[in-house]
Design a protein around this motif. Structure first.
Motif, short mmCIF file in Angstrom:
data_model
loop_
_atom_site.label_atom_id
_atom_site.label_comp_id
_atom_site.label_asym_id
_atom_site.label_seq_id
_atom_site.Cartn_x
_atom_site.Cartn_y
_atom_site.Cartn_z
N ALA A 83 2.84 46.55 8.44
CA ALA A 83 2.31 47.58 9.34
C ALA A 83 1.98 46.98 10.70
CB ALA A 83 1.07 48.23 8.72
N ALA A 84 1.46 45.75 10.68
CA ALA A 84 1.12 45.07 11.93
C ALA A 84 2.38 44.80 12.75
CB ALA A 84 0.38 43.77 11.64
N ALA A 85 3.43 44.34 12.08
CA ALA A 85 4.69 44.08 12.78
C ALA A 85 5.26 45.36 13.38
CB ALA A 85 5.70 43.45 11.81
N GLU A 86 5.18 46.43 12.63
CA GLU A 86 5.67 47.72 13.12
C GLU A 86 4.88 48.18 14.34
OE1 GLU A 86 5.92 50.72 10.16
OE2 GLU A 86 6.39 52.32 11.58
N ALA A 87 3.56 47.99 14.28
CA ALA A 87 2.71 48.39 15.40
C ALA A 87 3.04 47.58 16.66
CB ALA A 87 1.24 48.21 15.02
N LEU A 88 3.28 46.30 16.48
CA LEU A 88 3.63 45.46 17.62
C LEU A 88 4.97 45.88 18.21
CD1 LEU A 88 2.46 41.98 16.29
CD2 LEU A 88 1.52 43.21 18.25
N ARG A 89 5.90 46.23 17.35
CA ARG A 89 7.21 46.70 17.84
C ARG A 89 7.06 47.99 18.63
NH1 ARG A 89 11.80 46.93 13.45
NH2 ARG A 89 12.87 47.64 15.32
N LYS A 90 6.26 48.89 18.11
CA LYS A 90 6.06 50.17 18.79
C LYS A 90 5.40 49.98 20.15
CE LYS A 90 5.83 53.13 14.68
NZ LYS A 90 4.96 53.95 13.81
N SER A 91 4.55 48.96 20.25
CA SER A 91 3.85 48.71 21.52
C SER A 91 4.71 47.91 22.49
CB SER A 91 2.53 47.98 21.26
OG SER A 91 2.78 46.67 20.77
N GLY A 92 5.89 47.50 22.03
CA GLY A 92 6.79 46.75 22.90
C GLY A 92 6.50 45.26 22.95
N LEU A 93 5.59 44.79 22.11
CA LEU A 93 5.22 43.37 22.11
C LEU A 93 6.06 42.56 21.15
CD1 LEU A 93 1.33 43.73 22.21
CD2 LEU A 93 2.83 42.99 24.07
N ALA A 94 6.87 43.19 20.35
CA ALA A 94 7.59 42.45 19.31
C ALA A 94 9.05 42.84 19.21
CB ALA A 94 6.90 42.65 17.96
N LYS A 95 9.74 42.85 20.31
CA LYS A 95 11.17 43.13 20.27
C LYS A 95 11.91 42.03 19.51
CE LYS A 95 11.37 45.88 24.47
NZ LYS A 95 11.96 46.01 25.84
#
Length: 293
Positions: free
Chosen positions: A36-48
């Motif tokens: 869930a944390a990884a998904e949240a980071l991706r959604k925020s643009g921090l984890a492309k």
């Protein structure tokens, strides 16, 4: 609330490429659920980087940084040679090498936390490079020489091969020349004494099997002399000291080194992508398969 451990934060950093504080915050907000944390980071643009992390990165570059007798090689991988030749990627790799030297990073984990001249960590800069260049970019390995000796450092013009040579005595120029030799000739061993006994035994077995029955019938001492001559030639081929010196083929490396009153303590050679299984795309087969659907 679930405990947010350092190892959990580290795992999320490696998976997403996001900064440490962003990873910790995302884990707190997801109650320790790393997916869930990884998904949240991706959604925020921090984890492309997250969606690219599983892709094979077998291209890239080697860079060197040196200060006197201290020198370090770093290998940074990309997915394609196109990105490996991009000016931004080259700049990143050079900056990573400089950070490795400045921080004396002992391994890749330590290197990720090292600071660049910009003030950001190497890992943060890597994540930024992933977003900018659109490929999986990985810090793979580093090799050090730390000594009071002459150190020769050489990176081939294509950035694919890097070598460090530690030379006791002699000169910096000779050390650099030998580094070029190691890059070109890739000797598996330094000196004859470094060649494993089982390698020599196996080569003797092979040479004996190749001999004619007439030669095998010769007296034992003559047969041993013949075999020894063949083995000495093989040992010369696989050792730095036994090879003809690329900058002066009239001499072996050993002769060049001894003439300078020097001794090669050791060398390290990195080749981009060695040991990584590359994915070979068969686009024609993919198209044919798609047409059958």
């Amino acid at each position: 609330m679930a405990e947010i451990t350092a190892s959990l934060v580290k795992e999320l950093r490696e998976r997403t490429g996001a900064g440490m504080m962003e990873c910790k915050k995302a884990l707190v907000e997801s109650n320790g659920d790393i997916d869930a944390a990884a998904e949240a980071l991706r959604k925020s643009g921090l984890a492309k980087a997250d969606k690219k992390a599983g892709r094979v990165a077998a291209e890239g570059r080697v860079a060197v940084a040196q200060a006197g007798g201290n020198a370090v090689l770093v290998e940074v991988n990309s997915e394609t040679d196109f990105v490996a030749n991009d000016a931004n990627f080259k700049g990143f790799v050079d900056a990573v090498a400089a950070a490795a030297l400045a921080s004396s990073a002992a391994d890749i984990d330590a290197l990720k936390d090292a600071k660049l001249a910009s003030g950001e960590s190497v890992e943060e800069a890597r994540a930024t490079a992933v977003q900018k260049l659109g490929e999986n970019i990985q810090l793979r390995r580093l090799a050090w020489v730390k000594s009071n000796d002459n150190v020769g450092a050489y990176v081939h013009t294509n950035g694919k091969i890097g070598v460090l040579v530690q030379l006791a005595g002699g000169s910096a120029e000779l050390a650099s020349g030998i580094a070029m030799h190691v890059a070109a000739m890739n000797p598996p061993y330094n000196k004859a004494a470094d060649v494993p006994a089982d390698f020599v035994a196996k080569e003797k077995e092979i040479e004996l099997a190749k001999m004619s029955e007439k030669d095998k019938a010769k007296p034992a001492e003559i047969l041993e002399k013949i075999i020894s001559g063949k083995i000495n030639k093989i040992v010369n081929e696989v050792t730095l000291y036994g090879q003809p010196y690329v900058l002066n083929s009239d001499q072996t490396v050993e002769q060049a080194v001894k003439a300078a009153g020097a001794d090669v303590v050791g060398f390290q050679r990195l080749v981009v992508g060695e040991g990584i299984e590359k994915v070979v795309e068969d686009y024609a087969a993919e198209v044919a398969k798609a047409m059958q659907v």
